[in-house]
Enzyme design. Structure first.
Site, PDB file in Angstrom:
ATOM      1  N   ASN A 130       0.831  -1.206   0.000  1.00 19.60           N
ATOM      2  CA  ASN A 130       0.000   0.000   0.000  1.00 19.60           C
ATOM      3  C   ASN A 130       0.864   1.253   0.000  1.00 19.60           C
ATOM      4  O   ASN A 130       1.952   1.278   0.579  1.00 19.60           O
ATOM      5  CB  ASN A 130      -0.921   0.003   1.217  1.00 19.60           C
ATOM      6  CG  ASN A 130      -1.851  -1.193   1.233  1.00 19.60           C
ATOM      7  OD1 ASN A 130      -2.153  -1.772   0.180  1.00 19.60           O
ATOM      8  ND2 ASN A 130      -2.294  -1.592   2.419  1.00 19.60           N
ATOM      9  N   GLY A 141      -4.867  -9.281   3.411  1.00 21.63           N
ATOM     10  CA  GLY A 141      -5.586  -8.384   2.516  1.00 21.63           C
ATOM     11  C   GLY A 141      -4.960  -8.180   1.156  1.00 21.63           C
ATOM     12  O   GLY A 141      -5.044  -7.092   0.593  1.00 21.63           O
ATOM     13  N   THR A 142      -4.353  -9.212   0.611  1.00 18.79           N
ATOM     14  CA  THR A 142      -3.748  -9.087  -0.711  1.00 18.79           C
ATOM     15  C   THR A 142      -4.189 -10.246  -1.594  1.00 18.79           C
ATOM     16  O   THR A 142      -4.363 -11.374  -1.118  1.00 18.79           O
ATOM     17  CB  THR A 142      -2.207  -9.017  -0.626  1.00 18.79           C
ATOM     18  OG1 THR A 142      -1.650  -8.966  -1.940  1.00 18.79           O
ATOM     19  CG2 THR A 142      -1.637 -10.191   0.135  1.00 18.79           C
ATOM     20  N   CYS A 173      16.954  14.708 -10.630  1.00 21.35           N
ATOM     21  CA  CYS A 173      18.077  14.299  -9.777  1.00 21.35           C
ATOM     22  C   CYS A 173      17.817  13.005  -9.016  1.00 21.35           C
ATOM     23  O   CYS A 173      18.742  12.439  -8.421  1.00 21.35           O
ATOM     24  CB  CYS A 173      18.445  15.422  -8.805  1.00 21.35           C
ATOM     25  SG  CYS A 173      17.258  15.690  -7.460  1.00 21.35           S
ATOM     26  N   LEU A 178     -10.120 -11.461   3.173  1.00 20.66           N
ATOM     27  CA  LEU A 178     -11.576 -11.463   3.066  1.00 20.66           C
ATOM     28  C   LEU A 178     -12.075 -12.739   2.398  1.00 20.66           C
ATOM     29  O   LEU A 178     -13.123 -13.280   2.745  1.00 20.66           O
ATOM     30  CB  LEU A 178     -12.043 -10.226   2.285  1.00 20.66           C
ATOM     31  CG  LEU A 178     -13.540  -9.915   2.289  1.00 20.66           C
ATOM     32  CD1 LEU A 178     -14.038  -9.680   3.711  1.00 20.66           C
ATOM     33  CD2 LEU A 178     -13.829  -8.696   1.406  1.00 20.66           C
ATOM     34  N   GLU A 179     -11.300 -13.207   1.432  1.00 19.56           N
ATOM     35  CA  GLU A 179     -11.575 -14.485   0.776  1.00 19.56           C
ATOM     36  C   GLU A 179     -10.244 -15.079   0.353  1.00 19.56           C
ATOM     37  O   GLU A 179      -9.252 -14.356   0.219  1.00 19.56           O
ATOM     38  CB  GLU A 179     -12.507 -14.310  -0.428  1.00 19.56           C
ATOM     39  CG  GLU A 179     -11.999 -13.331  -1.456  1.00 19.56           C
ATOM     40  CD  GLU A 179     -13.019 -13.067  -2.545  1.00 19.56           C
ATOM     41  OE1 GLU A 179     -12.584 -12.904  -3.705  1.00 19.56           O
ATOM     42  OE2 GLU A 179     -14.220 -13.026  -2.243  1.00 19.56           O
ATOM     43  N   HIS A 181       6.035  -0.455  -2.685  1.00 23.66           N
ATOM     44  CA  HIS A 181       5.518   0.242  -3.869  1.00 23.66           C
ATOM     45  C   HIS A 181       5.521   1.757  -3.704  1.00 23.66           C
ATOM     46  O   HIS A 181       4.831   2.461  -4.435  1.00 23.66           O
ATOM     47  CB  HIS A 181       4.101  -0.252  -4.177  1.00 23.66           C
ATOM     48  CG  HIS A 181       4.065  -1.674  -4.661  1.00 23.66           C
ATOM     49  ND1 HIS A 181       2.933  -2.462  -4.597  1.00 23.66           N
ATOM     50  CD2 HIS A 181       5.036  -2.454  -5.198  1.00 23.66           C
ATOM     51  CE1 HIS A 181       3.214  -3.658  -5.091  1.00 23.66           C
ATOM     52  NE2 HIS A 181       4.479  -3.670  -5.454  1.00 23.66           N
TER      53      HIS A 181
END
EC number: 2.3.1.286
Length: 238
Positions: A96, A179-180, A124, A206-207, A113
């Site tokens: 995130n 959560g990924t 620069c 979540l799944e 990220h």
């Protein structure tokens, strides 16, 4: 939580958009390849930035304001609490670009990220903390050029601190994915890497994700419920 000689386990936690979604931030992209209503190719690639820098800067300025308007949730706070108990034995690696982990209190953290609240000079290369809009073309604090872009890793670019992350994954005792989707590499390969070196692997999502290598344990549900529950178990709390 310690082993037989009182040493805490080495834990690597990988977090994705699902943990921040419960704070009110929209997830990374939908099935149609859109990122908050915009085409990924237009706002999350170097080529998109070259074609229309104003549109990209406007997009990230809006995302920065949106992230600043929400608060860390119970899952963020639970991970910070775990770090408070285990110290440097835990490393949180997040995909995130928001700062919700930091605001919850996590310090041993890698933003692989990049970050919305940082800017990078395209002349620069200096990376600076940044909270203001970039569309107005502010000057780089280091060189003065008005060539700042979001310090966010786009598709086609190399994520930050990969060596440090991979070394931590190889050395960890427990690898946890929260959560990924497990669809974007290199992060998607970390569960296999951890498993190959003997770590216990756990998914809190979540799944179930589409990970190529099954996790040793998978718990499904809202991050704000299952992450605090897992932390409580780990710390021996009812």
């Amino acid at each position: 939580m310690t082993d037989a000689v009182g040493v805490p386990p080495r834990i690597v936690v990988l977090t994705g958009a699902g943990i921040s979604a419960e704070s009110g931030l929209r997830t990374f992209r939908d099935a149609g390849g859109l990122w908050e209503g915009a085409r990924v190719e237009d706002v999350a690639t170097p080529e998109g930035f070259a074609r229309n820098p104003d549109a990209v800067l406007r997009f990230y300025d809006a995302r920065r304001r949106a992230a600043s308007a929400v608060s860390p949730n119970a899952a963020h706070r639970a991970l910070a609490r775990l770090e408070g108990a285990l110290g440097d034995s835990i490393l949180v690696v997040t995909q995130n670009v928001d700062d919700l982990h930091e605001r919850a209190g996590t310090r041993n953290l890698i933003h692989m990220h990049g970050e919305l609240r940082r800017a990078r000079c395209t002349l620069c290369g200096t990376r600076n903390a940044w909270a203001a809009d970039l569309l107005d073309r502010p000057a780089c604090p280091a060189c003065g050029a008005r060539m700042l872009r979001p310090d966010v890793v786009w598709f086609g670019e190399v994520p930050y601190e990969l060596d440090r992350i991979e070394n931590a994954v190889v050395a960890c005792d427990v690898f946890v994915s929260i959560g990924t989707s497990g669809a974007v590499y290199p992060a998607a390969g970390y569960v296999a890497l951890a498993a190959a070196f003997g770590a216990r692997t756990i998914e809190l999502n979540l799944e179930p994700s589409d990970a190529a290598v099954p996790f040793d344990e998978a718990r499904t549900g809202r991050a704000t419920q299952i992450v605090p529950a897992w932390v409580d178990e780990l710390l021996g709390r009812d």
